[in-house]
Scaffold this motif. Sequence first.
Motif, PDB file in Angstrom:
ATOM      1  N   PHE A  68     -13.830 -14.132 -22.816  1.00 28.37           N
ATOM      2  CA  PHE A  68     -12.529 -13.471 -22.802  1.00 28.37           C
ATOM      3  C   PHE A  68     -11.687 -14.067 -23.927  1.00 28.37           C
ATOM      4  O   PHE A  68     -11.545 -15.290 -24.031  1.00 28.37           O
ATOM      5  CB  PHE A  68     -11.833 -13.688 -21.455  1.00 28.37           C
ATOM      6  CG  PHE A  68     -10.485 -13.018 -21.362  1.00 28.37           C
ATOM      7  CD1 PHE A  68     -10.375 -11.726 -20.881  1.00 28.37           C
ATOM      8  CD2 PHE A  68      -9.326 -13.679 -21.773  1.00 28.37           C
ATOM      9  CE1 PHE A  68      -9.145 -11.102 -20.801  1.00 28.37           C
ATOM     10  CE2 PHE A  68      -8.097 -13.063 -21.696  1.00 28.37           C
ATOM     11  CZ  PHE A  68      -7.991 -11.763 -21.214  1.00 28.37           C
ATOM     12  N   ALA A  69     -11.119 -13.203 -24.773  1.00 28.17           N
ATOM     13  CA  ALA A  69     -10.360 -13.660 -25.936  1.00 28.17           C
ATOM     14  C   ALA A  69      -8.862 -13.656 -25.661  1.00 28.17           C
ATOM     15  O   ALA A  69      -8.324 -12.706 -25.063  1.00 28.17           O
ATOM     16  CB  ALA A  69     -10.666 -12.770 -27.130  1.00 28.17           C
ATOM     17  N   THR A  70      -8.174 -14.723 -26.090  1.00 21.95           N
ATOM     18  CA  THR A  70      -6.716 -14.807 -26.018  1.00 21.95           C
ATOM     19  C   THR A  70      -6.161 -14.859 -27.438  1.00 21.95           C
ATOM     20  O   THR A  70      -6.908 -14.815 -28.421  1.00 21.95           O
ATOM     21  CB  THR A  70      -6.253 -16.048 -25.241  1.00 21.95           C
ATOM     22  OG1 THR A  70      -6.417 -17.218 -26.061  1.00 21.95           O
ATOM     23  CG2 THR A  70      -7.046 -16.220 -23.959  1.00 21.95           C
ATOM     24  N   LEU A  71      -4.842 -14.992 -27.543  1.00 17.57           N
ATOM     25  CA  LEU A  71      -4.189 -15.006 -28.854  1.00 17.57           C
ATOM     26  C   LEU A  71      -4.001 -16.410 -29.412  1.00 17.57           C
ATOM     27  O   LEU A  71      -3.346 -16.585 -30.436  1.00 17.57           O
ATOM     28  CB  LEU A  71      -2.824 -14.305 -28.753  1.00 17.57           C
ATOM     29  CG  LEU A  71      -2.872 -12.848 -28.289  1.00 17.57           C
ATOM     30  CD1 LEU A  71      -1.468 -12.279 -28.170  1.00 17.57           C
ATOM     31  CD2 LEU A  71      -3.722 -12.003 -29.220  1.00 17.57           C
ATOM     32  N   GLY A  72      -4.568 -17.409 -28.741  1.00 16.48           N
ATOM     33  CA  GLY A  72      -4.434 -18.781 -29.212  1.00 16.48           C
ATOM     34  C   GLY A  72      -5.559 -19.641 -28.668  1.00 16.48           C
ATOM     35  O   GLY A  72      -6.344 -19.197 -27.818  1.00 16.48           O
ATOM     36  N   PRO A  73      -5.668 -20.891 -29.128  1.00 15.89           N
ATOM     37  CA  PRO A  73      -6.685 -21.789 -28.587  1.00 15.89           C
ATOM     38  C   PRO A  73      -6.535 -21.959 -27.082  1.00 15.89           C
ATOM     39  O   PRO A  73      -5.417 -21.969 -26.555  1.00 15.89           O
ATOM     40  CB  PRO A  73      -6.414 -23.107 -29.323  1.00 15.89           C
ATOM     41  CG  PRO A  73      -5.706 -22.704 -30.577  1.00 15.89           C
ATOM     42  CD  PRO A  73      -4.877 -21.517 -30.205  1.00 15.89           C
ATOM     43  N   VAL A  74      -7.653 -22.082 -26.392  1.00 15.29           N
ATOM     44  CA  VAL A  74      -7.660 -22.332 -24.949  1.00 15.29           C
ATOM     45  C   VAL A  74      -8.092 -23.776 -24.748  1.00 15.29           C
ATOM     46  O   VAL A  74      -9.249 -24.121 -24.974  1.00 15.29           O
ATOM     47  CB  VAL A  74      -8.607 -21.369 -24.204  1.00 15.29           C
ATOM     48  CG1 VAL A  74      -8.569 -21.644 -22.703  1.00 15.29           C
ATOM     49  CG2 VAL A  74      -8.227 -19.920 -24.496  1.00 15.29           C
ATOM     50  N   GLN A  75      -7.133 -24.617 -24.343  1.00 21.94           N
ATOM     51  CA  GLN A  75      -7.386 -26.047 -24.188  1.00 21.94           C
ATOM     52  C   GLN A  75      -6.908 -26.502 -22.811  1.00 21.94           C
ATOM     53  O   GLN A  75      -6.324 -27.568 -22.650  1.00 21.94           O
ATOM     54  CB  GLN A  75      -6.675 -26.834 -25.286  1.00 21.94           C
ATOM     55  CG  GLN A  75      -7.081 -26.423 -26.700  1.00 21.94           C
ATOM     56  CD  GLN A  75      -8.448 -26.944 -27.115  1.00 21.94           C
ATOM     57  OE1 GLN A  75      -8.570 -27.947 -27.801  1.00 21.94           O
ATOM     58  NE2 GLN A  75      -9.491 -26.264 -26.678  1.00 21.94           N
ATOM     59  N   SER A  76      -7.163 -25.682 -21.817  1.00 25.78           N
ATOM     60  CA  SER A  76      -6.678 -25.922 -20.463  1.00 25.78           C
ATOM     61  C   SER A  76      -7.846 -26.209 -19.532  1.00 25.78           C
ATOM     62  O   SER A  76      -8.992 -26.340 -19.964  1.00 25.78           O
ATOM     63  CB  SER A  76      -5.894 -24.703 -19.970  1.00 25.78           C
ATOM     64  OG  SER A  76      -6.719 -23.546 -19.981  1.00 25.78           O
ATOM     65  N   GLU A  77      -7.558 -26.304 -18.235  1.00 23.56           N
ATOM     66  CA  GLU A  77      -8.601 -26.442 -17.218  1.00 23.56           C
ATOM     67  C   GLU A  77      -8.604 -25.193 -16.351  1.00 23.56           C
ATOM     68  O   GLU A  77      -7.715 -25.011 -15.523  1.00 23.56           O
ATOM     69  CB  GLU A  77      -8.371 -27.678 -16.353  1.00 23.56           C
ATOM     70  CG  GLU A  77      -9.423 -27.837 -15.273  1.00 23.56           C
ATOM     71  CD  GLU A  77      -9.164 -29.021 -14.354  1.00 23.56           C
ATOM     72  OE1 GLU A  77      -9.907 -29.156 -13.352  1.00 23.56           O
ATOM     73  OE2 GLU A  77      -8.237 -29.803 -14.620  1.00 23.56           O
ATOM     74  N   PRO A  78      -9.573 -24.307 -16.513  1.00 22.51           N
ATOM     75  CA  PRO A  78      -9.630 -23.110 -15.674  1.00 22.51           C
ATOM     76  C   PRO A  78      -9.805 -23.480 -14.199  1.00 22.51           C
ATOM     77  O   PRO A  78     -10.442 -24.475 -13.862  1.00 22.51           O
ATOM     78  CB  PRO A  78     -10.861 -22.368 -16.197  1.00 22.51           C
ATOM     79  CG  PRO A  78     -11.131 -22.949 -17.542  1.00 22.51           C
ATOM     80  CD  PRO A  78     -10.675 -24.364 -17.482  1.00 22.51           C
ATOM     81  N   VAL A  79      -9.241 -22.649 -13.339  1.00 20.03           N
ATOM     82  CA  VAL A  79      -9.373 -22.832 -11.892  1.00 20.03           C
ATOM     83  C   VAL A  79     -10.003 -21.572 -11.310  1.00 20.03           C
ATOM     84  O   VAL A  79      -9.479 -20.463 -11.491  1.00 20.03           O
ATOM     85  CB  VAL A  79      -8.006 -23.109 -11.238  1.00 20.03           C
ATOM     86  CG1 VAL A  79      -8.132 -23.105  -9.711  1.00 20.03           C
ATOM     87  CG2 VAL A  79      -7.444 -24.446 -11.715  1.00 20.03           C
ATOM     88  N   TYR A  80     -11.113 -21.753 -10.612  1.00 22.52           N
ATOM     89  CA  TYR A  80     -11.790 -20.624  -9.978  1.00 22.52           C
ATOM     90  C   TYR A  80     -11.219 -20.391  -8.591  1.00 22.52           C
ATOM     91  O   TYR A  80     -11.078 -21.332  -7.795  1.00 22.52           O
ATOM     92  CB  TYR A  80     -13.294 -20.861  -9.893  1.00 22.52           C
ATOM     93  CG  TYR A  80     -14.025 -19.776  -9.131  1.00 22.52           C
ATOM     94  CD1 TYR A  80     -14.120 -18.485  -9.650  1.00 22.52           C
ATOM     95  CD2 TYR A  80     -14.587 -20.027  -7.880  1.00 22.52           C
ATOM     96  CE1 TYR A  80     -14.774 -17.484  -8.961  1.00 22.52           C
ATOM     97  CE2 TYR A  80     -15.244 -19.034  -7.182  1.00 22.52           C
ATOM     98  CZ  TYR A  80     -15.330 -17.754  -7.722  1.00 22.52           C
ATOM     99  OH  TYR A  80     -15.964 -16.760  -7.018  1.00 22.52           O
ATOM    100  N   ASP A  81     -10.900 -19.133  -8.277  1.00 22.36           N
ATOM    101  CA  ASP A  81     -10.371 -18.730  -6.976  1.00 22.36           C
ATOM    102  C   ASP A  81     -11.444 -17.925  -6.252  1.00 22.36           C
ATOM    103  O   ASP A  81     -11.684 -16.758  -6.579  1.00 22.36           O
ATOM    104  CB  ASP A  81      -9.111 -17.888  -7.179  1.00 22.36           C
ATOM    105  CG  ASP A  81      -8.534 -17.367  -5.871  1.00 22.36           C
ATOM    106  OD1 ASP A  81      -9.061 -17.726  -4.795  1.00 22.36           O
ATOM    107  OD2 ASP A  81      -7.553 -16.594  -5.925  1.00 22.36           O
ATOM    108  N   PRO A  82     -12.127 -18.526  -5.254  1.00 25.60           N
ATOM    109  CA  PRO A  82     -13.215 -17.815  -4.573  1.00 25.60           C
ATOM    110  C   PRO A  82     -12.733 -16.660  -3.712  1.00 25.60           C
ATOM    111  O   PRO A  82     -13.504 -15.729  -3.436  1.00 25.60           O
ATOM    112  CB  PRO A  82     -13.867 -18.911  -3.722  1.00 25.60           C
ATOM    113  CG  PRO A  82     -12.793 -19.925  -3.508  1.00 25.60           C
ATOM    114  CD  PRO A  82     -11.965 -19.905  -4.749  1.00 25.60           C
TER     115      PRO A  82
END
Length: 436
Positions: free
Chosen positions: A103-117
Amino acid sequence: MARASRRDLLALGGLASLSALGLGCETIGQAAVPELPIWAKRPGGALSVVFRRQLTDKNKIEDIAYERGKPGIDRDGLRVFVPSQDGGLYAVDARNGDVAWRFATLGPVQSEPVYDPVDDAVYFGSQDGALYKIAAKDGALLYRFNSNAEVSRRVVIEGNTVFFTNANDTLIAIERKTGKLRFYQHRTPAFGIEIGGYAGVVVGGGRAITAFSDGAVMAYSTKDGAEQWPSVDLSADAQAADGQAPQYLDADTTPVLTKVGGTDGVLVAHYEGGVYALETETGRILWRNDKCVGANNLLLWSQPAHAGRVLPGGIQGPDAPARNILIASSGRTGLWGIEPESGRVIWQKRLPEGGISAPVAISGALMISTTRYGIFLVEPTRGGVIDGIEPGNEIAMTPAAYGQHAYVMTNGGELIGMVVHPPPGVASKPPPPKKG
């Protein structure tokens, strides 16, 4: 794959033996740990690589190619969600690193994704200023909330609300299903010299607690954002302690909730003032460790109760009780083990040149990545090195772990999947179920 030798591990300035560092009274904790830690006599070979997979598109990286953030894990679906400096979030197979979608965003992705089951969705932030919620199965956009500043800390999902912070000293609460704004709280950023980074949010007991660049720690109602404490100004406390105004005001570590002396407490660090324990009900300072300055990450490590060691003559020693240790990492003063009840130092180690990531708990040990020397397992009750791997590329990203499995991406954009082989007696979570 080149495995770091034992000599190489012990030669690292930040992870050498306590006696070699000459830390004196700051290492008093060893004498206070009569039980043998589970990992204490584990030989090398505990850490091994399962796969390596090139992910990022180097042609889309406009800045220096440092990969920060931390992967997110869907343990039941065997998926890992990897942020990238190339502006994308990758969904990969946890078993072999095969890419399912990007998935592409408009800037660098330097976060911690959180999965929601519950929603089979992934929340993550981008340096384009937005928080995204996307479908985990195919990466389809569910909504995008524009916060107007970098979003790199992980979100907290509480009931029907998603809480997160951004780099503009703002706490934001949005509706989980729609992304509609519920409330926000903003503080004017500190004027002067600031350290890069900012604090995330922790939620518990009806409060959302976070810290700000001016050194304030605040608690807000999770219902409407109303302030629950008077402002706790750690910068003022740091100045009062030594009589001099702190050069840096930042409190950039995400707070940690735990019991402190029988009461509900929250642990937080101020860059100049050290590590603090506050009472969650009032914000009152319970203790302060003014030696551990410069901390930028806190982790509450927990070890379950386990059987005691076998003493000479085959006599079974007493069972070891469960214990908690606050692990603090500081670019100025190193890696620390601190007693949460009192703030007492258990151990301290210098950092290797170039620094380390945030520590991560895995199979009774700690895992860290170092910018220049690779990936290491560290024994949490004494701070000694267990094992290490040198992947041939610098690493700035924090590893993600579940059970015995861990994932991290190098600055060159290569995802590494690893497994830890713990010694007998380590309680770990069950492995994720197999598909099909």
